[in-house]
Design a protein around this motif. Structure first.
Motif, mmCIF file in Angstrom:
data_model
loop_
_atom_site.group_PDB
_atom_site.id
_atom_site.type_symbol
_atom_site.label_atom_id
_atom_site.label_comp_id
_atom_site.label_asym_id
_atom_site.label_seq_id
_atom_site.Cartn_x
_atom_site.Cartn_y
_atom_site.Cartn_z
ATOM 1 N N ASN A 19 -2.421 -78.778 13.144
ATOM 2 C CA ASN A 19 -3.892 -78.687 13.178
ATOM 3 C C ASN A 19 -4.410 -78.558 14.608
ATOM 4 O O ASN A 19 -5.371 -77.836 14.877
ATOM 5 C CB ASN A 19 -4.521 -79.904 12.498
ATOM 6 C CG ASN A 19 -4.355 -79.865 10.989
ATOM 7 O OD1 ASN A 19 -3.859 -78.884 10.432
ATOM 8 N ND2 ASN A 19 -4.760 -80.934 10.318
ATOM 9 N N GLN A 21 -2.806 -77.173 17.128
ATOM 10 C CA GLN A 21 -2.515 -75.805 17.559
ATOM 11 C C GLN A 21 -3.474 -74.800 16.924
ATOM 12 O O GLN A 21 -3.944 -73.862 17.586
ATOM 13 C CB GLN A 21 -1.065 -75.466 17.212
ATOM 14 C CG GLN A 21 -0.060 -76.252 18.032
ATOM 15 C CD GLN A 21 1.348 -76.170 17.470
ATOM 16 O OE1 GLN A 21 1.573 -75.557 16.430
ATOM 17 N NE2 GLN A 21 2.302 -76.812 18.142
ATOM 18 N N LYS A 22 -3.791 -74.985 15.656
ATOM 19 C CA LYS A 22 -4.698 -74.084 14.954
ATOM 20 C C LYS A 22 -6.098 -74.119 15.564
ATOM 21 O O LYS A 22 -6.708 -73.081 15.849
ATOM 22 C CB LYS A 22 -4.760 -74.457 13.476
ATOM 23 C CG LYS A 22 -5.671 -73.562 12.643
ATOM 24 C CD LYS A 22 -5.671 -74.003 11.192
ATOM 25 C CE LYS A 22 -6.639 -73.146 10.368
ATOM 26 N NZ LYS A 22 -6.671 -73.595 8.950
ATOM 27 N N GLU A 23 -6.623 -75.332 15.789
ATOM 28 C CA GLU A 23 -7.960 -75.475 16.380
ATOM 29 C C GLU A 23 -7.999 -74.903 17.796
ATOM 30 O O GLU A 23 -8.970 -74.260 18.206
ATOM 31 C CB GLU A 23 -8.360 -76.958 16.405
ATOM 32 C CG GLU A 23 -8.612 -77.569 15.048
ATOM 33 C CD GLU A 23 -9.874 -77.049 14.395
ATOM 34 O OE1 GLU A 23 -10.822 -76.675 15.129
ATOM 35 O OE2 GLU A 23 -9.921 -76.993 13.154
ATOM 36 N N HIS A 25 -6.182 -72.456 19.089
ATOM 37 C CA HIS A 25 -6.168 -70.986 19.090
ATOM 38 C C HIS A 25 -7.472 -70.401 18.555
ATOM 39 O O HIS A 25 -7.883 -69.319 18.991
ATOM 40 C CB HIS A 25 -4.967 -70.470 18.303
ATOM 41 C CG HIS A 25 -3.686 -70.565 19.068
ATOM 42 N ND1 HIS A 25 -3.320 -69.635 20.020
ATOM 43 C CD2 HIS A 25 -2.702 -71.520 19.075
ATOM 44 C CE1 HIS A 25 -2.171 -69.980 20.558
ATOM 45 N NE2 HIS A 25 -1.775 -71.115 20.006
ATOM 46 N N GLN A 26 -8.128 -71.091 17.643
ATOM 47 C CA GLN A 26 -9.439 -70.619 17.179
ATOM 48 C C GLN A 26 -10.466 -70.640 18.307
ATOM 49 O O GLN A 26 -11.283 -69.722 18.445
ATOM 50 C CB GLN A 26 -9.920 -71.481 16.008
ATOM 51 C CG GLN A 26 -9.228 -71.165 14.695
ATOM 52 C CD GLN A 26 -9.725 -72.022 13.551
ATOM 53 O OE1 GLN A 26 -10.413 -73.032 13.751
ATOM 54 N NE2 GLN A 26 -9.368 -71.634 12.337
ATOM 55 N N LEU A 27 -10.402 -71.666 19.127
ATOM 56 C CA LEU A 27 -11.309 -71.746 20.283
ATOM 57 C C LEU A 27 -11.053 -70.598 21.253
ATOM 58 O O LEU A 27 -11.982 -69.987 21.783
ATOM 59 C CB LEU A 27 -11.121 -73.067 21.021
ATOM 60 C CG LEU A 27 -11.798 -74.315 20.469
ATOM 61 C CD1 LEU A 27 -11.412 -75.511 21.311
ATOM 62 C CD2 LEU A 27 -13.313 -74.157 20.436
ATOM 63 N N CYS A 29 -9.782 -67.695 20.685
ATOM 64 C CA CYS A 29 -10.006 -66.344 20.159
ATOM 65 C C CYS A 29 -11.240 -65.705 20.774
ATOM 66 O O CYS A 29 -11.369 -64.487 20.848
ATOM 67 C CB CYS A 29 -10.164 -66.384 18.638
ATOM 68 S SG CYS A 29 -8.587 -66.521 17.789
ATOM 69 N N GLU A 30 -12.178 -66.526 21.206
ATOM 70 C CA GLU A 30 -13.430 -66.039 21.798
ATOM 71 C C GLU A 30 -13.308 -65.901 23.315
ATOM 72 O O GLU A 30 -14.305 -65.746 24.015
ATOM 73 C CB GLU A 30 -14.566 -66.991 21.451
ATOM 74 C CG GLU A 30 -14.776 -67.146 19.944
ATOM 75 C CD GLU A 30 -15.824 -68.195 19.614
ATOM 76 O OE1 GLU A 30 -16.475 -68.705 20.562
ATOM 77 O OE2 GLU A 30 -15.997 -68.499 18.426
ATOM 78 N N HIS A 89 -9.699 -83.031 17.805
ATOM 79 C CA HIS A 89 -10.701 -82.766 16.755
ATOM 80 C C HIS A 89 -10.462 -83.736 15.604
ATOM 81 O O HIS A 89 -9.672 -83.446 14.685
ATOM 82 C CB HIS A 89 -10.597 -81.323 16.274
ATOM 83 C CG HIS A 89 -10.606 -80.315 17.384
ATOM 84 N ND1 HIS A 89 -11.753 -79.966 18.062
ATOM 85 C CD2 HIS A 89 -9.587 -79.618 17.972
ATOM 86 C CE1 HIS A 89 -11.457 -79.075 18.997
ATOM 87 N NE2 HIS A 89 -10.147 -78.855 18.966
ATOM 88 N N THR A 92 -10.122 -82.943 11.702
ATOM 89 C CA THR A 92 -9.045 -82.125 11.120
ATOM 90 C C THR A 92 -7.686 -82.820 11.132
ATOM 91 O O THR A 92 -6.702 -82.224 10.703
ATOM 92 C CB THR A 92 -8.914 -80.790 11.885
ATOM 93 O OG1 THR A 92 -8.473 -81.045 13.215
ATOM 94 C CG2 THR A 92 -10.227 -80.023 11.892
#
Length: 673
Positions: A19, A21-23, A25-27, A29-30, A89, A92
């Protein structure tokens, strides 16, 4: 009850890792920049002490401890200046870790920004040791530092220094000053102003957003956000040409004088020029840097050829020779149709209009050669596939004859000498601290030099480098209009005191007499050496009779005839505008390449200019400048990419003779648009 054997999955540890790592990489992406915060407490202790006491020892892992201490403080900044943890986070994560992650988030987001984050590697932390996994992250490729010179820690230290400079600059210039100078730059009234449009726009926006914020903490965070997104050099605005412009404006200098000062400093032969010679230590460091960057081959430069140019606006149609069939009447010579020359007046238009309306129909173009300052040449790598040293994605550069040789006029006038309105003028320039002296033996047998500056109406009005005070000296001897004395003149150069450390001192002498300009180039390597530049007989109202053969007239060195129309072989943009990734900050130029035109002086000092180079080379610009000043450009004899060049910002006033379907017209291009 027997204690349960520990595994990573007991408290959903693997889910925590995934979780996070996922959060993360989502950050990213922008393309959000990452920051590090200034912590006063140990994050690892906050993490460990927030876990249940019974299992703390099981999580007291050296790999996870190193990760949290080194990367646990990573954050992003929102547009309104709020800190948001990049890793922690609570919403999550598994329930077992919520308290620990909540505490980490609280501590991190309550801290102040320390610097922008850089990394030398993609992998953050140690993913596995043995069979056990650990907290770790993988950075996207574009987040990894590409610097070949500085480590991530050095880059982060630089950003801390840039913050101090940027903060001071924000308050140094008033909002009115910044707004007015931005309008002036956007207007195109300044030479090559497009180079600074990005910088002034960035600073203008940053100043507006930051200074209106009343909360000091938020204001500080907004500053960091702008610093992180700034292009190289933006934070050093105070030390740039924009800073000079703003300083001049706030001192009350009027607009005309302000523009003149700016344009003088932006002359290609002056802008980003080193102001002192490199030390021995600097030369050693330059050697190391060039080797480290792998650009030794790239510094070997030669003249470009027409067939190497990848992009053309217009290209002269190739003349194809087809084998004719031998028929019954093939031996009869046919009547050759005459080219129709219509006696139309010269039509004046902009380049934009010409290129959009007439150019697509043109079969042939000839350009009249009038102004030697417009002569230019394209230069490229001598060794194929060398590593790029330029800010754009190709190995080509360019220079203007007037961009360097116009330097004589600038230096003479800045030193208080008289450049124009003379019967005879002889000027000497060179580029190191050696004390060269210009001497003249006059028709009366008198000797003009540093110890006797006025003789036979002549005057040595500029004498430099007695103490080696400048890297860009000039000397000037002249006879004012109406005061020239008829007879025999001899000008020579004397190396009074050599300070070249064995490198030698290349020099150029320019003679103007009876409206004709002659040049002589030479080199003196030891104290006491002399070289005659010109000897001639002067008679009023007549072209001088040259007695020496080691000089040339300006057009002659480019294999051209003044005032003649020369065939255009191709029209192209400057190399910084080729391809998808153009670099208009380095200028917008249009080049008319001419048949048989070439710079036979070998272009010393023009293989490249400092302002064209990648930022990593900025710290050795003194050494590079001396190197290119001494190094001839190779393959002048086969150069086919020379001609006339025109900048978007300046007047063109070039006369073209064009042919469309056998009909000729004269077109004067007065400006770009």
């Amino acid at each position: 009850m027997k204690n349960q054997e520990f595994t990573n999955n007991n408290q959903h540890y693997r889910q925590l890792e995934e979780n996070m790592q996922k959060e993360f990489h989502q950050l990213l992406c922008e393309n959000q920049p990452l920051f590090k915060v200034a912590l006063t407490d140990d994050l690892w202790l906050h993490y460990l002490e927030s876990l249940e006491l019974s299992s703390r020892q099981q999580y007291n892992c050296s790999c996870c401890k190193a990760f949290i201490r080194k990367y646990g403080d990573l954050v992003i900044l929102t547009e309104d200046g709020q800190i948001k943890s990049a890793l922690w986070h609570p919403e999550t994560v598994p329930d077992y870790f919520k308290a620990a992650v909540t505490q980490l988030k609280k501590v991190v987001e309550a801290s102040s920004i320390k610097t922008v984050f850089y990394s030398d590697q993609r992998q953050l932390g140690t993913p596995f040791s043995g069979e056990r996994s650990h907290l770790s992250l993988m950075l996207p490729k574009h987040y990894v530092s590409k610097s070949a010179l500085k480590t991530a820690n050095q880059l982060m230290a630089e950003k801390k220094a840039e913050f101090q400079l940027f903060e001071a600059t924000l308050h140094m210039y008033s909002r009115d000053s910044v707004s007015i100078m931005k309008t002036l730059i956007d207007s195109g009234a300044l030479y090559r102003s497009e180079r600074f449009i990005g910088m002034i726009s960035w600073f203008d926006e940053a100043q507006q957003v930051i200074l209106k914020e009343k909360d000091a903490l938020v204001r500080e965070r907004l500053m960091w956000r702008y610093i992180a997104k700034a292009k190289t050099g933006y934070c050093h605005l105070k030390n740039s040409m924009i800073g000079t412009l703003l300083d001049d404006y706030q001192e009350g200098i009027n607009t005309d004088e302000l523009i003149r000062r700016y344009n003088d400093k932006m002359d290609p032969s002056q802008y980003m020029r080193a102001q002192s010679a490199p030390t021995e230590g600097a030369l050693i460091e330059a050697e190391k840097l060039v080797e480290k960057l792998g650009i030794i081959d790239a510094l070997d430069r030669r003249f470009a050829r027409l067939d190497e140019i990848p992009e053309f606006i217009w290209r002269s149609p190739e003349k194809k020779v087809e084998k004719q069939k031998m028929g019954l009447f093939s031996g009869i010579i046919p009547k050759i149709p005459k080219v129709k020359i219509i006696d139309w007046p010269i039509t004046t238009m902009t380049w934009k209009k010409f290129s959009e309306t007439l150019l697509p129909q043109v079969n042939k173009i000839e350009a009249r050669v009038d102004d030697t300052n417009r002569l230019m040449s394209l230069v490229t790598e001598n060794i194929p596939d060398s590593k790029s040293i330029f800010q754009w994605d190709n190995p080509f550069s360019w220079y203007y004859h007037g961009g360097v040789d116009g330097e004589i006029k600038r230096r003479v006038q800045e030193a208080g000498g008289r450049y124009e309105e003379n019967d005879i003028r002889c000027s000497l320039i060179w580029e190191n601290r050696t004390d060269l002296d210009l001497h003249c033996l006059t028709p009366a047998g008198k000797h003009i030099f540093y110890n006797r500056k006025r003789e036979t109406n002549g005057w040595l009005d500029v004498d430099m480098n007695v103490r080696g005070e400048t890297m860009y000296p000039v000397e000037n001897i002249r006879w004012t209009k109406g005061e020239g004395v008829e007879g025999n003149y001899r000008f020579y150069v004397h190396n009074y005191r050599d300070r070249s450390n064995g490198w030698g001192t290349p020099f150029k002498v320019e003679l103007e007499v009876a409206g004709q300009v002659y040049t002589h180039q030479g080199e003196l390597s030891v104290t006491g050496a002399q070289e005659t530049a010109f000897e001639f007989i002067y008679k009023k109202g007549q072209i001088a009779k040259m007695l020496t053969s080691n000089q040339s007239r300006e057009h002659d060195t480019w294999n051209l005839t003044q005032g003649a129309f020369v065939e255009v072989t191709g029209i192209t943009k400057s190399p910084n505008l080729w391809g998808e990734r153009n670099w208009e900050q380095s200028g917008n130029h249009t080049f008319f390449l001419l048949k048989d035109c070439r710079d036979e002086s070998q272009g010393k000092g023009r293989g490249f200019f400092n302002e064209m180079l990648i930022s990593e080379l900025r710290e050795i610009r003194k050494t590079l400048e001396i190197y290119t000043a001494m190094t001839p450009i190779k393959a002048a004899e086969v150069a086919t990419a020379c001609g006339l060049g025109f900048s978007k910002e300046a007047e063109w006033n070039v006369l073209l003779k064009i042919s469309i379907d056998g009909m000729e017209r004269l077109i004067k291009i007065d400006r770009f648009d």
